[in-house]
Design a protein around this motif. Structure first.
Motif, PDB file in Angstrom:
ATOM      1  N   GLY A 280      67.360  42.975  62.690  1.00 21.12           N
ATOM      2  CA  GLY A 280      67.475  41.532  62.643  1.00 21.12           C
ATOM      3  C   GLY A 280      66.899  40.823  63.841  1.00 21.12           C
ATOM      4  O   GLY A 280      67.364  39.748  64.233  1.00 21.12           O
ATOM      5  N   LYS A 281      65.851  41.410  64.440  1.00 13.04           N
ATOM      6  CA  LYS A 281      65.239  40.813  65.628  1.00 13.04           C
ATOM      7  C   LYS A 281      63.896  40.182  65.274  1.00 13.04           C
ATOM      8  O   LYS A 281      63.281  40.521  64.264  1.00 13.04           O
ATOM      9  N   CYS A 282      63.450  39.295  66.157  1.00 10.79           N
ATOM     10  CA  CYS A 282      62.186  38.599  65.927  1.00 10.79           C
ATOM     11  C   CYS A 282      61.010  39.533  66.165  1.00 10.79           C
ATOM     12  O   CYS A 282      60.997  40.316  67.103  1.00 10.79           O
ATOM     13  N   TYR A 283      60.028  39.404  65.311  1.00  9.13           N
ATOM     14  CA  TYR A 283      58.762  40.082  65.545  1.00  9.13           C
ATOM     15  C   TYR A 283      57.654  39.056  65.382  1.00  9.13           C
ATOM     16  O   TYR A 283      57.577  38.376  64.355  1.00  9.13           O
TER      17      TYR A 283
ATOM     18  N   PRO B 275      60.776  40.368  70.632  1.00  9.28           N
ATOM     19  CA  PRO B 275      61.389  41.182  69.588  1.00  9.28           C
ATOM     20  C   PRO B 275      62.563  42.010  70.070  1.00  9.28           C
ATOM     21  O   PRO B 275      63.259  42.608  69.274  1.00  9.28           O
TER      22      PRO B 275
ATOM     23  N   SER C 274      62.353  45.937  63.983  1.00  8.36           N
ATOM     24  CA  SER C 274      62.845  44.581  64.204  1.00  8.36           C
ATOM     25  C   SER C 274      63.550  44.041  62.961  1.00  8.36           C
ATOM     26  O   SER C 274      64.597  43.409  63.054  1.00  8.36           O
ATOM     27  N   GLN C 275      62.966  44.299  61.796  1.00 11.50           N
ATOM     28  CA  GLN C 275      63.583  43.836  60.554  1.00 11.50           C
ATOM     29  C   GLN C 275      64.920  44.524  60.316  1.00 11.50           C
ATOM     30  O   GLN C 275      65.893  43.897  59.892  1.00 11.50           O
ATOM     31  N   GLU C 276      64.962  45.810  60.627  1.00  8.87           N
ATOM     32  CA  GLU C 276      66.204  46.566  60.435  1.00  8.87           C
ATOM     33  C   GLU C 276      67.316  46.039  61.329  1.00  8.87           C
ATOM     34  O   GLU C 276      68.485  45.974  60.923  1.00  8.87           O
TER      35      GLU C 276
ATOM     36  N   ASP D 200      54.449  39.142  64.894  1.00  9.75           N
ATOM     37  CA  ASP D 200      53.492  39.401  63.826  1.00  9.75           C
ATOM     38  C   ASP D 200      52.246  38.542  64.003  1.00  9.75           C
ATOM     39  O   ASP D 200      51.698  38.447  65.083  1.00  9.75           O
TER      40      ASP D 200
ATOM     41  N   ARG E 173      57.630  46.332  63.647  1.00  9.46           N
ATOM     42  CA  ARG E 173      58.037  45.393  62.601  1.00  9.46           C
ATOM     43  C   ARG E 173      59.224  45.945  61.813  1.00  9.46           C
ATOM     44  O   ARG E 173      60.216  45.247  61.579  1.00  9.46           O
ATOM     45  N   ALA E 174      59.138  47.217  61.426  1.00  4.50           N
ATOM     46  CA  ALA E 174      60.211  47.832  60.648  1.00  4.50           C
ATOM     47  C   ALA E 174      61.506  47.893  61.445  1.00  4.50           C
ATOM     48  O   ALA E 174      62.592  47.606  60.927  1.00  4.50           O
TER      49      ALA E 174
END
Length: 299
Positions: free
Chosen positions: A253-256, A271, A249-251, A258, A246-247
């Protein structure tokens, strides 16, 4: 679903192998009786499917007995083989109801395929893919794009010409030899590890998936399988992996995915590649080991 990672022995020495299997590999400390017990425990715990993988699972001395036992228990069985050598006994097993095959095919041209496997394996694998299709054995084939001039489009057309209908394309996963000597990073996993699935390695160690073998939860030789699968340690391992993915992917800009269902209504659901495949988790197309999945250890 369980991956039964039977052996590190393999005729090939693929440059990207997720667990660095090869001709010098070993079968590990699990005895045939240990594996049979795992199958019994899995069926009793409600596991519905197993995938025999390795290494090359057909090289394990107990392979035929294990497949027979799994099918007798009513488990859905997939065998992930390199299809370099298939004995008459294995062809008989592969044609049994409830069993499907999976393999990897790296290029339509022998030179490119053989460069990746480090053996002259292309002709044998291609011939046995064709034979599996002729026998009507359910088969899926993964093309791993390692960026080595593998002519992915041409390779897909080659497989289609052989009659293969289930074809997936993926990239090399950075684990084992594919990591190029980098330490395993949970951020490179798919994030679905351990959700209704787990892997057991040749020594009996259990992890959330075959890629996450470095995250050992417990060992089936000393702890009942059901206890391991339902344990706090497994839940913690899964949460740690998902947090890392998750971290990352967020960094980037990719889909996760969840907690959101991975479905066509929520694209993209990969992701890593950002692709919106039809991946309803209920139809099996969003899990590991299927063409449009994201956890396939051979890709």
């Amino acid at each position: 679903m369980l991956w039964l990672d039977l052996t590190r022995k393999c005729q090939l020495q693929c440059s990207h192998c997720y667990n660095a299997s090869g001709p010098q590999g070993a079968h590990g400390g699990m005895t045939l009786q240990d594996w049979l017990s795992v199958l019994d425990q899995a069926a009793a715990h409600g596991v519905s499917a197993v995938q025999f993988i390795g290494g090359e699972p057909t090289m394990h001395p107990g392979f035929a007995d294990l497949v027979d036992h799994a099918l007798t228990l009513g488990l859905k069985v997939e065998v992930f083989s390199n299809l370099v050598h298939v004995s008459n006994e294995c062809w008989s097993l592969f044609r049994r109801k409830g069993l499907s095959l999976a393999t990897s095919y790296y290029a339509d041209q022998a030179e490119a395929h053989n460069r990746i496997t480090a053996r002259p394996s292309h002709a044998r694998t291609r011939t046995n893919i064709e034979k599996a299709v002729q026998f009507g054995i359910p088969l899926r084939v993964g093309i791993i794009d390692g960026g080595e001039g593998q002519r992915v489009s041409e390779t897909r057309r080659d497989l289609e010409g052989l009659g293969v209908t289930r074809i997936g394309v993926d990239h090399v996963r950075p684990f084992g030899r594919g990591a190029r000597d980098q330490a395993p990073d949970p951020a490179n996993l798919c994030g679905r590890c351990g959700i209704g699935k787990a892997a057991i390695d040749p020594n009996g160690d259990v992890s959330p998936c075959v890629f996450s073998g470095h995250v050992r939860v417990a060992n089936v030789k000393t702890t009942p399988l059901a206890t391991i699968l339902d344990s706090t340690a497994m839940a913690d391992a899964n949460q740690t992996i998902r947090a890392a993915v998750r971290a990352d992917s967020q960094e980037k800009g990719k889909c996760y995915p969840d907690a959101t269902p991975c479905s066509p209504a929520q694209p993209p659901c990969d992701p890593y590649m950002g692709l919106p495949p039809a991946c309803n988790p209920d139809d099996g197309e969003c899990g590991p080991g299927v063409p449009s999945g994201h956890c396939n250890p051979r890709r």
